[in-house]
Motif scaffolding. Sequence first.
Motif, PDB file in Angstrom:
ATOM      1  N   GLN A 112      -3.187  -0.356   8.125  1.00 48.51           N
ATOM      2  CA  GLN A 112      -2.062   0.282   8.630  1.00 48.51           C
ATOM      3  C   GLN A 112      -1.721   1.442   7.809  1.00 48.51           C
ATOM      4  OE1 GLN A 112       0.932  -2.747   7.624  1.00 48.51           O
ATOM      5  NE2 GLN A 112       0.022  -4.323   9.119  1.00 48.51           N
ATOM      6  N   LEU A 113      -1.859   1.566   6.335  1.00 43.02           N
ATOM      7  CA  LEU A 113      -1.624   2.748   5.834  1.00 43.02           C
ATOM      8  C   LEU A 113      -2.377   3.796   5.946  1.00 43.02           C
ATOM      9  CD1 LEU A 113      -0.150   3.517   2.967  1.00 43.02           C
ATOM     10  CD2 LEU A 113      -2.026   2.900   1.667  1.00 43.02           C
ATOM     11  N   LEU A 114      -3.877   3.664   6.310  1.00 43.19           N
ATOM     12  CA  LEU A 114      -4.482   4.674   6.747  1.00 43.19           C
ATOM     13  C   LEU A 114      -4.543   5.196   8.239  1.00 43.19           C
ATOM     14  CD1 LEU A 114      -7.606   3.497   4.888  1.00 43.19           C
ATOM     15  CD2 LEU A 114      -6.370   5.750   4.526  1.00 43.19           C
ATOM     16  N   ASP A 115      -3.687   4.424   9.044  1.00 41.95           N
ATOM     17  CA  ASP A 115      -3.288   4.584  10.364  1.00 41.95           C
ATOM     18  C   ASP A 115      -2.093   5.525  10.237  1.00 41.95           C
ATOM     19  OD1 ASP A 115      -5.444   3.499  11.601  1.00 41.95           O
ATOM     20  OD2 ASP A 115      -4.007   1.637  11.986  1.00 41.95           O
ATOM     21  N   LYS A 116      -1.036   5.220   9.631  1.00 45.06           N
ATOM     22  CA  LYS A 116      -0.062   6.275   9.303  1.00 45.06           C
ATOM     23  C   LYS A 116      -0.223   7.571   8.551  1.00 45.06           C
ATOM     24  CE  LYS A 116       3.224   2.226   8.637  1.00 45.06           C
ATOM     25  NZ  LYS A 116       4.193   1.622   7.672  1.00 45.06           N
ATOM     26  N   LEU A 117      -1.204   7.564   7.715  1.00 36.16           N
ATOM     27  CA  LEU A 117      -1.562   8.619   6.909  1.00 36.16           C
ATOM     28  C   LEU A 117      -2.329   9.620   7.918  1.00 36.16           C
ATOM     29  CD1 LEU A 117      -1.644   9.566   4.097  1.00 36.16           C
ATOM     30  CD2 LEU A 117      -3.803   8.558   3.875  1.00 36.16           C
ATOM     31  N   SER A 118      -3.013   9.022   8.832  1.00 32.15           N
ATOM     32  CA  SER A 118      -3.720  10.145   9.807  1.00 32.15           C
ATOM     33  C   SER A 118      -2.746  10.591  10.639  1.00 32.15           C
ATOM     34  CB  SER A 118      -4.809   9.254  10.725  1.00 32.15           C
ATOM     35  OG  SER A 118      -5.359   9.956  11.597  1.00 32.15           O
ATOM     36  N   GLY A 132       0.827  -1.124   0.036  1.00 35.29           N
ATOM     37  CA  GLY A 132      -0.006  -0.112   0.008  1.00 35.29           C
ATOM     38  C   GLY A 132       0.768   1.348   0.017  1.00 35.29           C
ATOM     39  N   GLU A 133       0.483   2.381  -0.723  1.00 35.81           N
ATOM     40  CA  GLU A 133       1.101   3.429  -0.770  1.00 35.81           C
ATOM     41  C   GLU A 133       0.138   4.506  -0.637  1.00 35.81           C
ATOM     42  OE1 GLU A 133       3.245   3.627  -4.500  1.00 35.81           O
ATOM     43  OE2 GLU A 133       4.764   2.055  -3.957  1.00 35.81           O
ATOM     44  N   ALA A 134       0.529   5.571  -0.028  1.00 37.75           N
ATOM     45  CA  ALA A 134      -0.103   6.868  -0.025  1.00 37.75           C
ATOM     46  C   ALA A 134       0.594   8.014  -0.361  1.00 37.75           C
ATOM     47  CB  ALA A 134      -1.168   7.022   1.198  1.00 37.75           C
ATOM     48  N   HIS A 135       0.070   8.907  -1.077  1.00 33.55           N
ATOM     49  CA  HIS A 135       0.650  10.119  -1.295  1.00 33.55           C
ATOM     50  C   HIS A 135      -0.176  11.227  -1.188  1.00 33.55           C
ATOM     51  CE1 HIS A 135       4.015   8.062  -3.309  1.00 33.55           C
ATOM     52  NE2 HIS A 135       2.752   7.165  -3.944  1.00 33.55           N
ATOM     53  N   LEU A 136       0.529  12.343  -0.256  1.00 38.88           N
ATOM     54  CA  LEU A 136      -0.266  13.519   0.180  1.00 38.88           C
ATOM     55  C   LEU A 136       0.462  14.660  -0.370  1.00 38.88           C
ATOM     56  CD1 LEU A 136      -1.724  12.917   3.628  1.00 38.88           C
ATOM     57  CD2 LEU A 136      -2.980  12.616   1.265  1.00 38.88           C
ATOM     58  N   HIS A 137      -0.205  15.922  -0.991  1.00 39.07           N
ATOM     59  CA  HIS A 137       0.334  16.919  -1.264  1.00 39.07           C
ATOM     60  C   HIS A 137      -0.475  17.989  -0.585  1.00 39.07           C
ATOM     61  CE1 HIS A 137       2.807  15.108  -4.417  1.00 39.07           C
ATOM     62  NE2 HIS A 137       1.633  14.408  -4.885  1.00 39.07           N
ATOM     63  N   PHE A 138       0.374  18.734   0.389  1.00 42.96           N
ATOM     64  CA  PHE A 138      -0.355  20.015   1.180  1.00 42.96           C
ATOM     65  C   PHE A 138      -0.152  21.262   0.395  1.00 42.96           C
ATOM     66  CE2 PHE A 138       1.012  16.577   4.205  1.00 42.96           C
ATOM     67  CZ  PHE A 138      -0.319  16.343   5.100  1.00 42.96           C
ATOM     68  N   ARG A 139      -1.210  22.119   0.664  1.00 43.77           N
ATOM     69  CA  ARG A 139      -1.356  23.410   0.213  1.00 43.77           C
ATOM     70  C   ARG A 139      -0.136  24.170   0.265  1.00 43.77           C
ATOM     71  NH1 ARG A 139      -2.627  27.361   3.399  1.00 43.77           N
ATOM     72  NH2 ARG A 139      -3.823  26.643   5.481  1.00 43.77           N
ATOM     73  N   TRP A 140       0.609  23.966   1.446  1.00 42.41           N
ATOM     74  CA  TRP A 140       2.058  24.703   1.592  1.00 42.41           C
ATOM     75  C   TRP A 140       3.154  24.190   1.090  1.00 42.41           C
ATOM     76  CZ3 TRP A 140      -1.153  22.931   5.554  1.00 42.41           C
ATOM     77  CH2 TRP A 140      -0.602  21.707   6.086  1.00 42.41           C
TER      78      TRP A 140
END
Length: 108
Positions: free
Chosen positions: A77-83, A50-58
């Motif tokens: 696991q992925l969503l716990d880490k993401l949170s 599983g991979e999650a990529h987030l880009h923040f507005r800053w």
Amino acid sequence: MQTNIRAVHFTLDDNLREHIEGKLKRIDYAADDIVDPTITLTLDARQFDGEAHLHFRWGATKNVTAHGHDAVPVADQLLDKLSAVVAKEKDKLKSTHTRHGPTAETPG
């Protein structure tokens, strides 16, 4: 927040998609700060990655990964880490504003 959820080498069923979308509600408080979130689950030789990529507005970009033999625990696991990553980024942003004083975007 419109999240792109992808499955590679297997079919993402509705139950798993709903499970992921339900868990994503934990980070709804940061929806205005997140741009273009992507979650990818890949089946490779009897293991899910599983991979999650987030880009923040800053401008910050965060990537998290999880691995396992079943898609649901990997997604959890992925969503716990993401949170945790989202909470940490929000705290960092808050502490920066606290040290430097309020800006036009944040009431003080």
